[in-house]
Motif scaffolding. Structure first.
Motif, PDB file in Angstrom:
ATOM      1  N   GLY A  78      22.755  -0.559  -6.450  1.00 32.59           N
ATOM      2  CA  GLY A  78      23.164  -1.692  -7.267  1.00 32.59           C
ATOM      3  C   GLY A  78      22.028  -2.478  -7.885  1.00 32.59           C
ATOM      4  O   GLY A  78      22.248  -3.582  -8.389  1.00 32.59           O
ATOM      5  N   ILE A  79      20.823  -1.924  -7.881  1.00 32.58           N
ATOM      6  CA  ILE A  79      19.666  -2.619  -8.458  1.00 32.58           C
ATOM      7  C   ILE A  79      19.547  -2.227  -9.932  1.00 32.58           C
ATOM      8  O   ILE A  79      19.201  -1.092 -10.253  1.00 32.58           O
ATOM      9  N   THR A  80      19.836  -3.183 -10.823  1.00 33.79           N
ATOM     10  CA  THR A  80      19.804  -2.864 -12.254  1.00 33.79           C
ATOM     11  C   THR A  80      19.128  -3.943 -13.101  1.00 33.79           C
ATOM     12  O   THR A  80      19.040  -3.794 -14.314  1.00 33.79           O
ATOM     13  N   THR A  81      18.675  -5.026 -12.471  1.00 40.39           N
ATOM     14  CA  THR A  81      18.020  -6.108 -13.213  1.00 40.39           C
ATOM     15  C   THR A  81      16.756  -6.545 -12.482  1.00 40.39           C
ATOM     16  O   THR A  81      16.564  -6.242 -11.297  1.00 40.39           O
ATOM     17  N   ALA A  82      15.924  -7.320 -13.189  1.00 43.56           N
ATOM     18  CA  ALA A  82      14.714  -7.861 -12.564  1.00 43.56           C
ATOM     19  C   ALA A  82      15.074  -8.782 -11.400  1.00 43.56           C
ATOM     20  O   ALA A  82      14.374  -8.810 -10.379  1.00 43.56           O
ATOM     21  N   ALA A  83      16.172  -9.516 -11.534  1.00 42.80           N
ATOM     22  CA  ALA A  83      16.610 -10.388 -10.450  1.00 42.80           C
ATOM     23  C   ALA A  83      17.007  -9.584  -9.217  1.00 42.80           C
ATOM     24  O   ALA A  83      16.731  -9.998  -8.078  1.00 42.80           O
ATOM     25  N   ASP A  84      17.631  -8.438  -9.429  1.00 41.36           N
ATOM     26  CA  ASP A  84      17.998  -7.571  -8.301  1.00 41.36           C
ATOM     27  C   ASP A  84      16.746  -7.071  -7.575  1.00 41.36           C
ATOM     28  O   ASP A  84      16.704  -7.038  -6.343  1.00 41.36           O
ATOM     29  N   VAL A  85      15.754  -6.666  -8.354  1.00 38.52           N
ATOM     30  CA  VAL A  85      14.496  -6.186  -7.763  1.00 38.52           C
ATOM     31  C   VAL A  85      13.853  -7.297  -6.949  1.00 38.52           C
ATOM     32  O   VAL A  85      13.450  -7.098  -5.794  1.00 38.52           O
ATOM     33  N   ALA A  86      13.759  -8.475  -7.539  1.00 41.00           N
ATOM     34  CA  ALA A  86      13.123  -9.604  -6.853  1.00 41.00           C
ATOM     35  C   ALA A  86      13.851  -9.946  -5.561  1.00 41.00           C
ATOM     36  O   ALA A  86      13.214 -10.239  -4.534  1.00 41.00           O
ATOM     37  N   ALA A  87      15.175  -9.896  -5.587  1.00 43.31           N
ATOM     38  CA  ALA A  87      15.952 -10.210  -4.388  1.00 43.31           C
ATOM     39  C   ALA A  87      15.691  -9.204  -3.282  1.00 43.31           C
ATOM     40  O   ALA A  87      15.571  -9.570  -2.101  1.00 43.31           O
ATOM     41  N   ALA A  88      15.602  -7.926  -3.646  1.00 48.19           N
ATOM     42  CA  ALA A  88      15.334  -6.890  -2.645  1.00 48.19           C
ATOM     43  C   ALA A  88      13.949  -7.064  -2.026  1.00 48.19           C
ATOM     44  O   ALA A  88      13.781  -6.910  -0.813  1.00 48.19           O
ATOM     45  N   THR A 104       0.828  -1.213   0.000  1.00 46.94           N
ATOM     46  CA  THR A 104       0.000   0.000   0.000  1.00 46.94           C
ATOM     47  C   THR A 104       0.856   1.254   0.000  1.00 46.94           C
ATOM     48  O   THR A 104       0.370   2.342  -0.304  1.00 46.94           O
ATOM     49  N   LEU A 105       2.133   1.118   0.354  1.00 47.79           N
ATOM     50  CA  LEU A 105       3.036   2.257   0.364  1.00 47.79           C
ATOM     51  C   LEU A 105       3.022   2.979  -0.974  1.00 47.79           C
ATOM     52  O   LEU A 105       2.980   4.212  -1.038  1.00 47.79           O
ATOM     53  N   LEU A 106       3.047   2.224  -2.069  1.00 48.29           N
ATOM     54  CA  LEU A 106       2.999   2.825  -3.399  1.00 48.29           C
ATOM     55  C   LEU A 106       1.607   2.820  -3.992  1.00 48.29           C
ATOM     56  O   LEU A 106       1.225   3.764  -4.691  1.00 48.29           O
ATOM     57  N   SER A 107       0.825   1.766  -3.730  1.00 49.58           N
ATOM     58  CA  SER A 107      -0.497   1.667  -4.355  1.00 49.58           C
ATOM     59  C   SER A 107      -1.407   2.806  -3.925  1.00 49.58           C
ATOM     60  O   SER A 107      -2.290   3.226  -4.685  1.00 49.58           O
ATOM     61  N   ASP A 108      -1.199   3.339  -2.725  1.00 45.54           N
ATOM     62  CA  ASP A 108      -2.006   4.471  -2.275  1.00 45.54           C
ATOM     63  C   ASP A 108      -1.793   5.703  -3.146  1.00 45.54           C
ATOM     64  O   ASP A 108      -2.632   6.608  -3.183  1.00 45.54           O
ATOM     65  N   LEU A 109      -0.657   5.734  -3.852  1.00 42.70           N
ATOM     66  CA  LEU A 109      -0.377   6.841  -4.763  1.00 42.70           C
ATOM     67  C   LEU A 109      -0.654   6.465  -6.214  1.00 42.70           C
ATOM     68  O   LEU A 109      -0.290   7.190  -7.134  1.00 42.70           O
ATOM     69  N   GLY A 110      -1.277   5.318  -6.408  1.00 41.84           N
ATOM     70  CA  GLY A 110      -1.657   4.910  -7.750  1.00 41.84           C
ATOM     71  C   GLY A 110      -0.613   4.105  -8.488  1.00 41.84           C
ATOM     72  O   GLY A 110      -0.774   3.834  -9.685  1.00 41.84           O
ATOM     73  N   ALA A 111       0.449   3.697  -7.806  1.00 40.89           N
ATOM     74  CA  ALA A 111       1.502   2.920  -8.461  1.00 40.89           C
ATOM     75  C   ALA A 111       1.127   1.445  -8.516  1.00 40.89           C
ATOM     76  O   ALA A 111       0.567   0.899  -7.572  1.00 40.89           O
ATOM     77  N   ASP A 112       1.465   0.808  -9.632  1.00 43.03           N
ATOM     78  CA  ASP A 112       1.200  -0.618  -9.817  1.00 43.03           C
ATOM     79  C   ASP A 112       2.457  -1.462  -9.673  1.00 43.03           C
ATOM     80  O   ASP A 112       2.370  -2.682  -9.514  1.00 43.03           O
ATOM     81  N   LEU A 113       3.620  -0.820  -9.767  1.00 45.87           N
ATOM     82  CA  LEU A 113       4.893  -1.536  -9.705  1.00 45.87           C
ATOM     83  C   LEU A 113       5.689  -1.080  -8.484  1.00 45.87           C
ATOM     84  O   LEU A 113       5.673   0.108  -8.146  1.00 45.87           O
ATOM     85  N   PRO A 114       6.422  -1.977  -7.863  1.00 46.23           N
ATOM     86  CA  PRO A 114       7.253  -1.597  -6.700  1.00 46.23           C
ATOM     87  C   PRO A 114       8.587  -1.009  -7.139  1.00 46.23           C
ATOM     88  O   PRO A 114       9.654  -1.447  -6.701  1.00 46.23           O
ATOM     89  N   THR A 137      12.662   0.568 -19.450  1.00 43.53           N
ATOM     90  CA  THR A 137      13.531   0.154 -18.353  1.00 43.53           C
ATOM     91  C   THR A 137      12.712  -0.405 -17.196  1.00 43.53           C
ATOM     92  O   THR A 137      13.046  -1.476 -16.640  1.00 43.53           O
ATOM     93  N   PHE A 138      11.636   0.263 -16.857  1.00 46.81           N
ATOM     94  CA  PHE A 138      10.775  -0.227 -15.769  1.00 46.81           C
ATOM     95  C   PHE A 138      10.165  -1.572 -16.128  1.00 46.81           C
ATOM     96  O   PHE A 138      10.035  -2.452 -15.277  1.00 46.81           O
ATOM     97  N   ALA A 139       9.780  -1.756 -17.382  1.00 47.94           N
ATOM     98  CA  ALA A 139       9.212  -3.042 -17.804  1.00 47.94           C
ATOM     99  C   ALA A 139      10.250  -4.151 -17.647  1.00 47.94           C
ATOM    100  O   ALA A 139       9.916  -5.272 -17.208  1.00 47.94           O
ATOM    101  N   ARG A 140      11.498  -3.879 -18.008  1.00 41.82           N
ATOM    102  CA  ARG A 140      12.551  -4.885 -17.827  1.00 41.82           C
ATOM    103  C   ARG A 140      12.757  -5.220 -16.368  1.00 41.82           C
ATOM    104  O   ARG A 140      12.893  -6.376 -15.981  1.00 41.82           O
ATOM    105  N   LEU A 141      12.773  -4.188 -15.525  1.00 41.95           N
ATOM    106  CA  LEU A 141      12.990  -4.404 -14.090  1.00 41.95           C
ATOM    107  C   LEU A 141      11.840  -5.163 -13.446  1.00 41.95           C
ATOM    108  O   LEU A 141      12.035  -5.879 -12.471  1.00 41.95           O
ATOM    109  N   ALA A 142      10.640  -4.981 -13.990  1.00 40.41           N
ATOM    110  CA  ALA A 142       9.470  -5.678 -13.466  1.00 40.41           C
ATOM    111  C   ALA A 142       9.290  -7.043 -14.123  1.00 40.41           C
ATOM    112  O   ALA A 142       8.333  -7.745 -13.820  1.00 40.41           O
ATOM    113  N   ASP A 143      10.218  -7.369 -15.046  1.00 41.82           N
ATOM    114  CA  ASP A 143      10.168  -8.637 -15.773  1.00 41.82           C
ATOM    115  C   ASP A 143       8.878  -8.791 -16.558  1.00 41.82           C
ATOM    116  O   ASP A 143       8.256  -9.853 -16.613  1.00 41.82           O
TER     117      ASP A 143
END
Length: 342
Positions: free
Chosen positions: A214-224, A3-13, A334-340
């Motif tokens: 150091g977050i530059t890939t979808a795998a990095d995002v998922a790990a975080a 909800t931290l982001l969704s409350d502002l209308g964001a769909d991606l973390p 870029t966001f689409a790649r990071l969100a896989d």
């Protein structure tokens, strides 16, 4: 989705990090929001009037966004030490016919004016780096309706931020490009993996966490996210996007085979910052004293002239360890790649 982001209308973390000095434009912030995430304007190195103009431009696009400010946390430098370093760097400035400041310039980056701006004309999110604002400032921003975020680099800093009353922590690992958010710039943070840092902070406080560094890939995002972060904040991977305001030589250097190493240096600004290794870091890193903002103002004219001349030997080429992942594409891609996303 938190909800931290969704409350502002964001769909991606996903959040576009504030990158002071030009890269974080209203266009980049808007693109991040329209891609399903969120973006931050960088308030550092701007007057309150200039920041107000960028806020107005972004508001006109009808998207949610945040603003980041530098908290005054000066690193004092003696006139003698400053002058010694200035004499060394002047040799580079002579190439451009520049006379660098002979005396240290100290300022607070228009701190009071910017706080007045953000309390009188609130934005959804306000984040801080370099220092922790006092509780009165945090309370004033919260009363104005802003969510307050603090960038930290350790569990101890996280505890201090929680004590100040902030809402969210931005946990920055040392792999991040540009300036470290450390509260003790004379002692740069020790190497630590982002996931381990998230775990340490989660063990110290209960505040929501945004991960960065150091977050530059979808795998990095998922790990975080698996480690417990609510969202991932990215900067370096956006530097070459169409909406980025990074200079052309900076964008080119990120993928130039000649620049294959990053290092943490205070040679440019007197604060630790991760950059591509170049002539300036090779020549001045070992001799550079701690001294911010004095060294920032000392080298500023030289860096500006070198950028205009595409002289990458002397430019502060801020970059995280994953800089090769930065692509010349839209921020949405870029966001689409990071969100896989396909």
């Amino acid at each position: 989705m938190s909800t931290l982001l969704s409350d502002l209308g964001a769909d991606l973390p996903l959040i576009a990090a504030p990158m002071a000095g030009g890269p974080s434009t209203p266009a980049l912030v808007t693109a991040a929001a329209r891609a399903g995430g969120l973006g931050f304007l960088a308030g550092g190195y701007k007057t309150a009037q200039a920041l107000a103009g960028q806020i107005h431009t972004t508001r006109e696009e009808g998207v949610a966004f945040g603003v980041n400010l530098f908290v005054p946390n000066p690193v004092p430098i003696s006139r003698e030490v400053y002058r010694r370093y200035a004499r060394e760097v002047q040799a580079e400035a002579d190439r451009y016919g520049l006379m660098l400041p002979e005396e240290p310039i100290e300022d607070d980056d228009h701190w009071t004016d910017k706080i007045d701006l953000l309390t009188s004309s609130p934005v959804p999110w306000v984040s801080f780096t370099f220092g922790i604002p006092d509780r009165a400032v945090v309370s004033a921003l919260r009363r104005a309706g802003s969510t307050v975020l603090q960038c930290v680099t350790s569990a101890d800093e996280a505890r201090r931020a929680a004590d100040a009353g902030v809402d969210v922590l931005i946990v920055q690992a040392p792999a991040a490009g540009g300036h470290s958010a450390t509260l003790t710039p004379a002692r740069p943070p020790a190497p630590v993996r982002l996931t381990d840092l998230i775990a340490a902070v989660r063990g110290a406080v209960t505040l929501p966490i945004i991960a960065t560094g150091g977050i530059t890939t979808a795998a990095d995002v998922a790990a975080a996210l698996r480690a417990g972060a609510e969202a991932a904040m990215v900067g370096t991977v956006l530097l070459r996007t169409h909406e980025s305001g990074a200079s052309a030589p900076h964008k080119a250097a990120l993928v130039d085979p000649a620049f294959d190493t990053t290092l943490v240096t205070r040679a440019f600004t007197g604060r630790p910052a991760r950059a591509l290794r170049n002539h300036f870091t090779d020549r001045y890193d070992l001799n550079a004293p701690a001294g911010y903002p004095a060294l920032h103002h000392l080298t500023g004219p030289l860096r500006k002239a070198a950028t205009a001349a595409s002289d990458t030997h002397l430019i502060h080429l801020w970059a995280g360890t994953g800089h090769r992942q930065a692509r010349a594409e839209s921020a949405a891609n870029t966001f689409a790649r990071l969100a896989d996303q396909p």
